[in-house]
Motif scaffolding. Structure first.
Motif, PDB file in Angstrom:
ATOM      1  N   THR A  85     -33.185   4.907  71.137  1.00 27.35           N
ATOM      2  CA  THR A  85     -34.624   4.754  71.391  1.00 27.35           C
ATOM      3  C   THR A  85     -35.446   5.455  70.318  1.00 27.35           C
ATOM      4  O   THR A  85     -36.440   4.910  69.817  1.00 27.35           O
ATOM      5  N   ILE A  86     -35.030   6.669  69.946  1.00 30.52           N
ATOM      6  CA  ILE A  86     -35.726   7.403  68.882  1.00 30.52           C
ATOM      7  C   ILE A  86     -35.671   6.611  67.582  1.00 30.52           C
ATOM      8  O   ILE A  86     -36.687   6.458  66.876  1.00 30.52           O
ATOM      9  N   MET A  87     -34.496   6.087  67.246  1.00 33.06           N
ATOM     10  CA  MET A  87     -34.334   5.344  65.999  1.00 33.06           C
ATOM     11  C   MET A  87     -35.185   4.079  65.989  1.00 33.06           C
ATOM     12  O   MET A  87     -35.888   3.791  65.015  1.00 33.06           O
ATOM     13  N   SER A  88     -35.136   3.313  67.068  1.00 32.51           N
ATOM     14  CA  SER A  88     -35.909   2.072  67.146  1.00 32.51           C
ATOM     15  C   SER A  88     -37.396   2.338  67.000  1.00 32.51           C
ATOM     16  O   SER A  88     -38.122   1.601  66.331  1.00 32.51           O
ATOM     17  N   GLU A  89     -37.855   3.403  67.639  1.00 32.42           N
ATOM     18  CA  GLU A  89     -39.276   3.706  67.662  1.00 32.42           C
ATOM     19  C   GLU A  89     -39.809   4.038  66.275  1.00 32.42           C
ATOM     20  O   GLU A  89     -40.897   3.604  65.894  1.00 32.42           O
ATOM     21  N   GLU A  90     -39.042   4.791  65.478  1.00 36.71           N
ATOM     22  CA  GLU A  90     -39.576   5.204  64.179  1.00 36.71           C
ATOM     23  C   GLU A  90     -39.142   4.305  63.034  1.00 36.71           C
ATOM     24  O   GLU A  90     -39.783   4.283  61.986  1.00 36.71           O
ATOM     25  N   GLN A  91     -38.054   3.552  63.212  1.00 36.99           N
ATOM     26  CA  GLN A  91     -37.598   2.687  62.122  1.00 36.99           C
ATOM     27  C   GLN A  91     -37.967   1.227  62.362  1.00 36.99           C
ATOM     28  O   GLN A  91     -38.108   0.466  61.407  1.00 36.99           O
ATOM     29  N   GLY A  92     -38.119   0.826  63.638  1.00 33.42           N
ATOM     30  CA  GLY A  92     -38.549  -0.524  63.952  1.00 33.42           C
ATOM     31  C   GLY A  92     -37.441  -1.500  64.247  1.00 33.42           C
ATOM     32  O   GLY A  92     -37.706  -2.614  64.708  1.00 33.42           O
ATOM     33  N   LYS A  93     -36.181  -1.116  64.009  1.00 36.96           N
ATOM     34  CA  LYS A  93     -35.107  -2.086  64.227  1.00 36.96           C
ATOM     35  C   LYS A  93     -34.924  -2.338  65.716  1.00 36.96           C
ATOM     36  O   LYS A  93     -35.193  -1.462  66.557  1.00 36.96           O
ATOM     37  N   PRO A  94     -34.468  -3.531  66.073  1.00 37.31           N
ATOM     38  CA  PRO A  94     -34.233  -3.849  67.484  1.00 37.31           C
ATOM     39  C   PRO A  94     -33.329  -2.816  68.149  1.00 37.31           C
ATOM     40  O   PRO A  94     -32.417  -2.264  67.513  1.00 37.31           O
ATOM     41  N   TYR A  95     -33.570  -2.591  69.429  1.00 33.12           N
ATOM     42  CA  TYR A  95     -32.841  -1.558  70.155  1.00 33.12           C
ATOM     43  C   TYR A  95     -31.327  -1.785  70.084  1.00 33.12           C
ATOM     44  O   TYR A  95     -30.559  -0.825  69.915  1.00 33.12           O
ATOM     45  N   ALA A  96     -30.890  -3.032  70.225  1.00 35.36           N
ATOM     46  CA  ALA A  96     -29.450  -3.311  70.209  1.00 35.36           C
ATOM     47  C   ALA A  96     -28.817  -2.875  68.896  1.00 35.36           C
ATOM     48  O   ALA A  96     -27.695  -2.353  68.870  1.00 35.36           O
ATOM     49  N   GLU A  97     -29.529  -3.089  67.789  1.00 38.69           N
ATOM     50  CA  GLU A  97     -29.011  -2.663  66.493  1.00 38.69           C
ATOM     51  C   GLU A  97     -28.976  -1.138  66.398  1.00 38.69           C
ATOM     52  O   GLU A  97     -28.028  -0.557  65.865  1.00 38.69           O
ATOM     53  N   ALA A  98     -30.022  -0.490  66.904  1.00 43.09           N
ATOM     54  CA  ALA A  98     -30.069   0.970  66.869  1.00 43.09           C
ATOM     55  C   ALA A  98     -28.950   1.567  67.726  1.00 43.09           C
ATOM     56  O   ALA A  98     -28.292   2.537  67.333  1.00 43.09           O
ATOM     57  N   TYR A  99     -28.721   0.991  68.891  1.00 45.82           N
ATOM     58  CA  TYR A  99     -27.658   1.457  69.778  1.00 45.82           C
ATOM     59  C   TYR A  99     -26.302   1.313  69.078  1.00 45.82           C
ATOM     60  O   TYR A  99     -25.467   2.224  69.106  1.00 45.82           O
ATOM     61  N   GLY A 100     -26.112   0.173  68.418  1.00 47.29           N
ATOM     62  CA  GLY A 100     -24.870  -0.033  67.684  1.00 47.29           C
ATOM     63  C   GLY A 100     -24.711   0.931  66.525  1.00 47.29           C
ATOM     64  O   GLY A 100     -23.600   1.377  66.224  1.00 47.29           O
ATOM     65  N   GLU A 101     -25.828   1.285  65.885  1.00 46.19           N
ATOM     66  CA  GLU A 101     -25.755   2.206  64.748  1.00 46.19           C
ATOM     67  C   GLU A 101     -25.305   3.597  65.174  1.00 46.19           C
ATOM     68  O   GLU A 101     -24.564   4.267  64.444  1.00 46.19           O
ATOM     69  N   ILE A 102     -25.740   4.048  66.341  1.00 47.68           N
ATOM     70  CA  ILE A 102     -25.263   5.350  66.837  1.00 47.68           C
ATOM     71  C   ILE A 102     -23.761   5.288  67.071  1.00 47.68           C
ATOM     72  O   ILE A 102     -23.019   6.244  66.788  1.00 47.68           O
ATOM     73  N   GLY A 103     -23.283   4.154  67.565  1.00 52.71           N
ATOM     74  CA  GLY A 103     -21.838   3.980  67.722  1.00 52.71           C
ATOM     75  C   GLY A 103     -21.115   4.035  66.394  1.00 52.71           C
ATOM     76  O   GLY A 103     -20.020   4.611  66.284  1.00 52.71           O
ATOM     77  N   VAL A 104     -21.719   3.450  65.357  1.00 51.89           N
ATOM     78  CA  VAL A 104     -21.141   3.501  64.010  1.00 51.89           C
ATOM     79  C   VAL A 104     -21.082   4.945  63.509  1.00 51.89           C
ATOM     80  O   VAL A 104     -20.100   5.361  62.882  1.00 51.89           O
ATOM     81  N   CYS A 105     -22.132   5.717  63.789  1.00 45.82           N
ATOM     82  CA  CYS A 105     -22.126   7.140  63.416  1.00 45.82           C
ATOM     83  C   CYS A 105     -20.876   7.822  63.974  1.00 45.82           C
ATOM     84  O   CYS A 105     -20.168   8.536  63.257  1.00 45.82           O
ATOM     85  N   ALA A 106     -20.651   7.621  65.250  1.00 46.47           N
ATOM     86  CA  ALA A 106     -19.513   8.270  65.912  1.00 46.47           C
ATOM     87  C   ALA A 106     -18.193   7.816  65.297  1.00 46.47           C
ATOM     88  O   ALA A 106     -17.263   8.627  65.124  1.00 46.47           O
ATOM     89  N   LYS A 107     -18.089   6.532  64.949  1.00 42.70           N
ATOM     90  CA  LYS A 107     -16.848   6.018  64.354  1.00 42.70           C
ATOM     91  C   LYS A 107     -16.555   6.697  63.016  1.00 42.70           C
ATOM     92  O   LYS A 107     -15.418   7.089  62.732  1.00 42.70           O
ATOM     93  N   PHE A 108     -17.579   6.812  62.172  1.00 45.15           N
ATOM     94  CA  PHE A 108     -17.381   7.463  60.872  1.00 45.15           C
ATOM     95  C   PHE A 108     -17.008   8.933  61.042  1.00 45.15           C
ATOM     96  O   PHE A 108     -16.122   9.456  60.354  1.00 45.15           O
TER      97      PHE A 108
END
Length: 479
Positions: A85-108
């Motif tokens: 939610t924080i990412m979507s709000e300040e970057q503008g990307k759709p929530y689903a993409e932002a949610y997936g990006e946090i998952g990518v963070c954890a994977k790396f």
């Protein structure tokens, strides 16, 4: 204004300033928070902290450092919805993409928690019976990590995780467009058992922070992701202290669609990649090169899919395309499309700003046909939701068009002829090649480019190399 993310981290403590930077939601122009605007003294404090923490952190076992990284990944996944939610709000990307990006963070992070345990040395055959030759790898030291706004979570993880796994200490400078998600991610890192000073994050003027980092010889490595122009200026600054530097810079990724490709599969992949993050992706497709025998059929399939894309703010959970990051970005997109039209190109769908908010950063998903390789829209990185289609007559012509770019980050092509896969892959002058697909950013593989797209790699065991020094030891034994 009150903002729970209005702080930095220096030496394990939250750090605030009287001067702040406002953070704006690109979907509506509203100020959503503020972050510190540090001065040079605060940057020096972060360097001091990282330098002092290095001796202890670098001497911990890789297993211990890996356990801290595992804690960090666990914390991020536990707060995945809040962080998205924080990412979507300040970057503008759709929530689903932002949610997936946090998952990518954890994977790396989890991947480097394990890969740090496999930093192996070498035993080399000697030149005499009394000689023993070995090579060991040691962390370079204090690292300055400068991250961009388009993937403000993933780029933190891709840089910080290998640096910490290697035994380095870090100072992170996130983009001023998207600093709050970087701070929120750091909050979860500082909630682990990590020592004070190992990981620091500071926000403010990019030039002030980078100049201060480069001026201090204790900062042994800078890793930067951003524009080629800024990357070139940082290379010049690095020369003074011979500071090691890695750069992930601009891209102008072509995709080549051959007549024997599965056109539906190719159209799906092209649209998914081209319009991800509203087209604001360094390895995102910039130009679509299509063989003349299939131009009409393939273009129609792309247009059909593009017309179905839902544009909207992140608060619309069905949105697939969000706003551009700022007015400069949408002005550039509008200018490139208008320039293409004035030179004979056709807007097949889209091509207009959308009045979804008074702030004016939404742009229609767009397909432009009759584009030629010499047009600005083909020469420049668009960084927006626009797909220019260029027709070609032969594979050789397509490769020539693709390689003419000064950039060399990523390229893609689609074919069902296995005999051409390695032939084309080896001829394309790019650091990464996607064949019949466009997914390139994975923890286990080296992400990066050649030519003016930069130097160095992130991901894979190669991503550790930039944070390690080789030391050759020659031991002579006496009888």
């Amino acid at each position: 204004m009150s903002d729970k993310l209005n702080h930095n981290w220096i030496n394990g403590q939250q750090f605030t300033t009287t001067n702040s930077l406002q953070v704006v939601n690109p979907a509506n122009g509203e100020t959503i928070g503020e972050v510190p605007k540090v001065d040079a003294e605060a940057v020096k404090q972060s360097i001091n902290a990282a330098h002092q923490a290095f001796n202890t952190w670098s001497n911990y076992t890789a297993e211990y450092r890996g356990a801290v990284l595992e804690q960090w990944a666990h914390n991020l996944l536990a707060k995945q919805e809040e962080l998205a939610t924080i990412m979507s709000e300040e970057q503008g990307k759709p929530y689903a993409e932002a949610y997936g990006e946090i998952g990518v963070c954890a994977k790396f992070i989890k991947w480097y928690a394990e890969e740090g345990k496999r930093i192996y040395g070498e035993i080399i055959p000697p030149s005499s019976p009394q000689q023993h030759i070995s090579v060991i790898k040691q962390p370079v030291g204090v690292c300055g990590l400068i991250t961009p706004w388009n993937f403000p979570g993933a780029m933190i993880a891709r840089k910080v995780a290998p640096a910490l796994a290697a035994g380095c200490t870090v100072i992170v400078k996130p983009s001023s467009e998207t600093p709050r998600i970087a701070i929120a991610i750091f909050d979860e890192l500082l909630a682990t058992d990590i020592d004070a000073g190992v990981a620091n994050i500071i926000t403010g003027s990019a030039s002030l922070i980078s100049d201060t980092l480069f001026d201090d010889a204790r900062v042994r490595k800078i890793s930067f992701t951003g524009s080629t122009a800024i990357g070139k200026s940082l290379m010049k600054k690095a020369a003074d202290n011979i500071t090691r530097i890695s750069l992930e810079l601009g891209g102008n990724a072509p995709t080549i669609v051959l007549p024997d490709a599965d056109l539906d599969q190719a159209a799906n992949a092209v649209v998914e990649n081209k319009f991800e993050n509203t087209g604001q992706m360094c390895n995102g497709i910039n130009t679509v090169l299509v063989h003349k025998d299939i131009t009409t059929a393939f273009t129609n399939k792309v247009i059909e899919r593009v017309k179905k894309l839902k544009v909207g703010p992140a608060t619309d959970k069905n949105a697939q395309v969000g706003p551009l990051i700022n007015h400069g970005a949408i002005d550039k997109v509008s200018t490139l499309v208008a320039d293409a039209q004035s030179n004979g190109a056709t807007v097949a769908t889209g091509g207009q700003k959308l009045a979804l908010s008074d702030f004016g950063l939404f742009y229609e998903p767009t397909v432009v046909t009759n584009v030629t390789a010499d047009m600005n829209i083909a020469q420049e990185e668009i960084f927006g939701p626009v797909a220019p289609i260029i027709e070609f007559e032969s594979v050789e012509e397509a490769i020539k068009i693709a390689n003419a770019s000064p950039y060399g980050l990523a390229a893609y092509f689609f074919t069902n002829n296995i005999n051409t896969v390695y032939k084309i892959s080896e001829q394309l002058e790019f650091g990464m090649i996607g064949v019949n697909g466009t997914q390139l950013s994975v923890p286990q593989a080296p992400f990066g480019g050649i030519k003016e797209s930069g130097m160095g790699r992130e991901g894979g065991h190669h991503g550790l190399d930039g944070f390690l020094e080789l030391k050759y030891i020659s031991l002579s034994l006496h009888e």
